[in-house]
Design a protein around this motif. Structure first.
Motif, PDB file in Angstrom:
ATOM      1  N   ALA A 287     -68.662   9.325  14.953  1.00 22.78           N
ATOM      2  CA  ALA A 287     -68.202   8.452  16.029  1.00 22.78           C
ATOM      3  C   ALA A 287     -67.560   9.263  17.152  1.00 22.78           C
ATOM      4  O   ALA A 287     -67.758   8.968  18.329  1.00 22.78           O
ATOM      5  CB  ALA A 287     -67.212   7.431  15.482  1.00 22.78           C
ATOM      6  N   GLU A 288     -66.813  10.300  16.793  1.00 21.40           N
ATOM      7  CA  GLU A 288     -66.195  11.146  17.821  1.00 21.40           C
ATOM      8  C   GLU A 288     -67.258  11.874  18.628  1.00 21.40           C
ATOM      9  O   GLU A 288     -67.150  12.001  19.849  1.00 21.40           O
ATOM     10  CB  GLU A 288     -65.236  12.139  17.173  1.00 21.40           C
ATOM     11  N   TYR A 289     -68.304  12.363  17.982  1.00 22.14           N
ATOM     12  CA  TYR A 289     -69.391  13.006  18.709  1.00 22.14           C
ATOM     13  C   TYR A 289     -70.073  12.013  19.644  1.00 22.14           C
ATOM     14  O   TYR A 289     -70.412  12.351  20.776  1.00 22.14           O
ATOM     15  CB  TYR A 289     -70.430  13.595  17.754  1.00 22.14           C
ATOM     16  N   ALA A 290     -70.284  10.792  19.184  1.00 22.72           N
ATOM     17  CA  ALA A 290     -70.935   9.783  20.014  1.00 22.72           C
ATOM     18  C   ALA A 290     -70.109   9.483  21.256  1.00 22.72           C
ATOM     19  O   ALA A 290     -70.647   9.396  22.367  1.00 22.72           O
ATOM     20  CB  ALA A 290     -71.168   8.509  19.204  1.00 22.72           C
ATOM     21  N   VAL A 291     -68.803   9.331  21.102  1.00 25.12           N
ATOM     22  CA  VAL A 291     -67.937   9.067  22.249  1.00 25.12           C
ATOM     23  C   VAL A 291     -67.959  10.258  23.202  1.00 25.12           C
ATOM     24  O   VAL A 291     -68.025  10.086  24.429  1.00 25.12           O
ATOM     25  CB  VAL A 291     -66.497   8.755  21.785  1.00 25.12           C
ATOM     26  N   GLY A 292     -67.931  11.461  22.666  1.00 19.65           N
ATOM     27  CA  GLY A 292     -67.986  12.656  23.504  1.00 19.65           C
ATOM     28  C   GLY A 292     -69.289  12.764  24.276  1.00 19.65           C
ATOM     29  O   GLY A 292     -69.299  13.128  25.454  1.00 19.65           O
ATOM     30  N   ILE A 293     -70.396  12.443  23.633  1.00 15.40           N
ATOM     31  CA  ILE A 293     -71.703  12.492  24.296  1.00 15.40           C
ATOM     32  C   ILE A 293     -71.782  11.451  25.401  1.00 15.40           C
ATOM     33  O   ILE A 293     -72.272  11.724  26.504  1.00 15.40           O
ATOM     34  CB  ILE A 293     -72.835  12.311  23.265  1.00 15.40           C
ATOM     35  N   ILE A 294     -71.288  10.246  25.139  1.00 13.85           N
ATOM     36  CA  ILE A 294     -71.304   9.195  26.163  1.00 13.85           C
ATOM     37  C   ILE A 294     -70.460   9.610  27.359  1.00 13.85           C
ATOM     38  O   ILE A 294     -70.855   9.428  28.516  1.00 13.85           O
ATOM     39  CB  ILE A 294     -70.818   7.857  25.566  1.00 13.85           C
ATOM     40  N   ALA A 295     -69.293  10.203  27.105  1.00 11.83           N
ATOM     41  CA  ALA A 295     -68.439  10.667  28.203  1.00 11.83           C
ATOM     42  C   ALA A 295     -69.118  11.779  28.996  1.00 11.83           C
ATOM     43  O   ALA A 295     -69.050  11.805  30.228  1.00 11.83           O
ATOM     44  CB  ALA A 295     -67.102  11.141  27.656  1.00 11.83           C
ATOM     45  N   ALA A 296     -69.796  12.695  28.303  1.00  8.99           N
ATOM     46  CA  ALA A 296     -70.484  13.793  28.988  1.00  8.99           C
ATOM     47  C   ALA A 296     -71.629  13.278  29.851  1.00  8.99           C
ATOM     48  O   ALA A 296     -71.824  13.747  30.986  1.00  8.99           O
ATOM     49  CB  ALA A 296     -71.005  14.799  27.963  1.00  8.99           C
ATOM     50  N   VAL A 297     -72.364  12.306  29.356  1.00  6.94           N
ATOM     51  CA  VAL A 297     -73.472  11.741  30.127  1.00  6.94           C
ATOM     52  C   VAL A 297     -72.936  11.003  31.350  1.00  6.94           C
ATOM     53  O   VAL A 297     -73.496  11.100  32.454  1.00  6.94           O
ATOM     54  CB  VAL A 297     -74.333  10.817  29.239  1.00  6.94           C
ATOM     55  N   ALA A 298     -71.844  10.262  31.186  1.00  7.69           N
ATOM     56  CA  ALA A 298     -71.243   9.559  32.323  1.00  7.69           C
ATOM     57  C   ALA A 298     -70.761  10.555  33.377  1.00  7.69           C
ATOM     58  O   ALA A 298     -70.968  10.354  34.581  1.00  7.69           O
ATOM     59  CB  ALA A 298     -70.085   8.688  31.846  1.00  7.69           C
ATOM     60  N   PHE A 299     -70.140  11.647  32.936  1.00  6.48           N
ATOM     61  CA  PHE A 299     -69.671  12.665  33.872  1.00  6.48           C
ATOM     62  C   PHE A 299     -70.838  13.335  34.571  1.00  6.48           C
ATOM     63  O   PHE A 299     -70.780  13.608  35.779  1.00  6.48           O
ATOM     64  CB  PHE A 299     -68.814  13.691  33.132  1.00  6.48           C
ATOM     65  N   ALA A 300     -71.922  13.603  33.849  1.00  7.49           N
ATOM     66  CA  ALA A 300     -73.112  14.202  34.457  1.00  7.49           C
ATOM     67  C   ALA A 300     -73.709  13.272  35.512  1.00  7.49           C
ATOM     68  O   ALA A 300     -74.137  13.721  36.579  1.00  7.49           O
ATOM     69  CB  ALA A 300     -74.142  14.524  33.381  1.00  7.49           C
ATOM     70  N   GLY A 301     -73.723  11.968  35.223  1.00  9.06           N
ATOM     71  CA  GLY A 301     -74.221  11.001  36.206  1.00  9.06           C
ATOM     72  C   GLY A 301     -73.364  10.977  37.455  1.00  9.06           C
ATOM     73  O   GLY A 301     -73.882  10.905  38.577  1.00  9.06           O
TER      74      GLY A 301
END
Length: 74
Positions: free
Chosen positions: A35-49
């Motif tokens: 779950a922590e990896y999933a939240v981190g990935i979502i945050a990284a994708v949002a920041f990349a966008g």
């Protein structure tokens, strides 16, 4: 005698770790890492966008173009 009890408990804990035996509390946390990896990935994708939107803006593009042109002239 209290000191020896602590030493014995620590030794038993070490043996259980080496043997791969996990406590109930450790088993309950199995899904947390995923779950922590999933939240981190979502945050990284949002920041990349967000970065992509900023870089594609006209003012930033012209600034980057002028920096690159200046660097190539040297």
């Amino acid at each position: 005698m209290l000191f020896l009890d602590k030493v014995r408990a620590g030794f038993v804990h070490l043996l259980l770790k080496v043997a791969g035996v996990r406590s109930a509390a450790e088993r309950e946390e199995d899904g947390y890492v995923t779950a922590e990896y999933a939240v981190g990935i979502i945050a990284a994708v949002a920041f990349a966008g967000l970065l992509l939107a900023v870089i594609k803006s006209g003012s930033v593009q012209s600034m980057l173009t002028s920096i690159i042109e200046t660097a190539l002239r040297v």
